[in-house]
Every structure is written in C-alpha cells, then in structure tokens.
Write a protein that holds these residues in place. Structure first.
Motif, mmCIF file in Angstrom:
data_model
loop_
_atom_site.group_PDB
_atom_site.id
_atom_site.type_symbol
_atom_site.label_atom_id
_atom_site.label_comp_id
_atom_site.label_asym_id
_atom_site.label_seq_id
_atom_site.Cartn_x
_atom_site.Cartn_y
_atom_site.Cartn_z
ATOM 1 N N TYR A 1 48.090 42.591 47.552
ATOM 2 C CA TYR A 1 47.388 42.319 46.169
ATOM 3 C C TYR A 1 46.167 41.935 46.390
ATOM 4 N N ASP B 1 48.490 47.999 45.433
ATOM 5 C CA ASP B 1 49.910 47.373 45.237
ATOM 6 C C ASP B 1 50.850 48.578 45.315
ATOM 7 N N TYR C 1 49.917 42.456 39.949
ATOM 8 C CA TYR C 1 48.831 42.766 39.118
ATOM 9 C C TYR C 1 48.839 43.179 37.662
ATOM 10 N N ASP D 1 47.199 32.649 41.486
ATOM 11 C CA ASP D 1 47.807 33.645 42.510
ATOM 12 C C ASP D 1 48.582 33.399 43.581
ATOM 13 N N LYS E 1 50.215 40.527 35.326
ATOM 14 C CA LYS E 1 49.188 39.577 35.193
ATOM 15 C C LYS E 1 48.170 39.948 33.909
ATOM 16 N N ARG F 1 44.493 51.033 42.344
ATOM 17 C CA ARG F 1 44.928 50.040 43.139
ATOM 18 C C ARG F 1 46.471 50.492 43.953
#
Length: 279
Positions: free
Chosen positions: A112, A117, A48, A78, A51, A139
């Motif tokens: 994800y 994560d 994540y 993804d 990206k 996250r």
C-alpha cells in the motif's frame, strides 16, 4: 440485546450495482456511529479500493478488514493492525498448480505505501484476467513470471475464469493442499466474471472480525454482520445477528437470521438497520 459492532460487506451490500452509497445508507451509518456503534467494513476488496468507497459515507474512524480479513487497517491513519501472508512455499506451489491448469493468477499484496496492491503477469492475454487487473487502475505491478517474484507478501491469489473451470480447480486445490487455504468462489460481482479467491487458512472475514471484537472485550453475540456472497457466509452464521441481503446468494440466505426486504440498489442495508436500532 444491545449490538455494539455492525460489520458490513461492500459490494452487493453497502454499495449499489453502480458502486455508489445511497443517501439512506449514509444517514443510517452516521446515526449509528453517533450512538457509539462500531462500524466495521469487511470486504474482499483491497484496502486502497475499500477506503475510496468508505470515504463516501463521511465516516472517518473506521476499521477496514480488507482482502477477506487477511489485512486490517484503521482508515483514519492507515495504521496496519493485522496481516496474514501466504507461506512463500505454499504461494509458489499454488501458482505452479494454476499454471498447470492454464489459469493465470492476480495476486493481492501488502504494498500500500509503495503505491501498488496487485501483481500480475504481463504475458497473459486472457480478457477476463486483463479486466480484473484493470480494476486496480495504476496501482498494480506487472512481472514476467510470478514464480520469479521475490518476497511477495501475498494476501490473496485470485483466478478470474469460467465457473466450471474454477469449480474444478477449487476442488483440486482443496484436495491437494488440504487445509492450507480458504477458498471462495465468487459469482455475484457485478461487471466481473466469476473469480476464485484463495487466502491463508488463518484468514477470513469472520476470524478478523472475531479477533477485532475480542480485543475490545465485545462478545460475538453483540455483533451484527451483513453480506451477500459466499465469503460473508461464516460471519453471518457466527455473529449474534446475521443479515443476508435480498440479492444475496442462496447459501447466504439460508444461513441468515434476517433477509432484507430491499436489495442493495434500494438501501436494503440502511432500511433494515433503521428498523433494528429504531432510528
């Protein structure tokens, strides 16, 4: 020789110390992509996080080898291409060993799609631990005890700490768990204390990159790998052309075929690739 894949580390390589991508790096990577060169991101970061940085380049159909190659996804959709989890028994044994050494782990997990994560223990008050976990934003998941966390799907176990204590723990783990893990002692992450990252022995940036190339019928001699820290060492040594950043660790510089004339804050990546490909 025509190079067909360029594998690039993020922190200290593509990214500046302020976590930006320079215009020159963006221009060169897009030029290479338009020529048909396959740009691959090989990073210790979780998918994540990686990206979000890669989006800044404007490139879309990029493969990201995240968590030091233990998970591979296609950025355009993804799609999960590869995952290499810890054996559960080995995971719990490692967490116990860390606790005996009064070290607190942050784990990277393949959650994800579920919206997180990382997993950490909320009881830890160690500032280095909290700083590292804070990087995940919202996250991450807090648990009381990682030993009670079921079905962890763990990609990496990370220990923030002081260099001396992490070096000592690394040696202990290598001796006690002979051959079960790949261990990386990272010292060049800007704004973060040293970390010891531990992953499945079947995973590494190089293994993921080699397998990716093999699936496409590309010989490893047609790969360029660029990086700055010790988790980049193997792919720099074994690729057709290994490039170490000017700001790289001494180990990486010793292994590299080329050392960039400029560092990550001055588009060392882009300037060097521009020369190699005559852009």
């Amino acid at each position: 020789m025509k190079y067909k894949i360029v594998a690039i580390d993020l922190d200290g390589t593509l990214l500046t110390d302020s976590k930006e991508v320079t215009n020159e790096n963006i221009e060169v990577l897009n030029a290479l992509s338009h020529r048909g060169v396959d740009i691959v991101i090989a990073t210790g970061r979780r998918y994540y996080s990686a990206k979000q940085f890669v989006k800044k380049t404007g490139l879309e159909n990029i493969t990201i080898l995240a968590n030091n190659g233990t998970i591979v996804r296609n950025m355009s959709n993804d799609e999960l291409l590869v995952h290499k989890y810890f054996d559960e028994y080995d995971f719990y044994s490692l967490i116990e060993e860390g606790k005996r050494n009064r070290l607190h782990a942050v784990t990277h997990v393949n959650k994800y799609l579920e919206g997180y994560d990382m997993v950490g223990e909320y009881a830890s008050l160690d500032q280095r631990y909290c700083n590292y976990l804070h990087e995940a934003g919202n996250r991450y998941k807090k648990v009381k005890n990682l030993l009670e966390y079921e079905k962890p799907n763990t990609l990496a176990v990370v220990y923030p700490g002081e260099l001396e204590e992490l070096s000592r723990f690394k040696a202990e783990v290598e001796q006690k768990f002979d051959g079960k893990f790949n261990l990386y002692l990272m010292q060049k992450l800007v704004g973060v204390s040293p970390i010891l990252e531990i992953i499945n022995s079947r995973g590494s940036k190089w293994i993921a990159l080699r397998d990716y190339a093999n699936q496409r019928g590309i010989s490893t001699e047609h790969i360029i790998a660029v990086g700055d820290d010790n988790n980049d060492l193997e792919m720099i040594e074994k690729s057709g052309l290994g490039i170490g950043m000017k700001n790289a660790s001494e180990e990486v510089k010793a292994a590299a075929d080329i050392i960039t004339k400029y560092d990550n804050n001055d588009s060392g990546l882009g300037k060097t690739l521009r020369e190699i490909f005559n852009i």
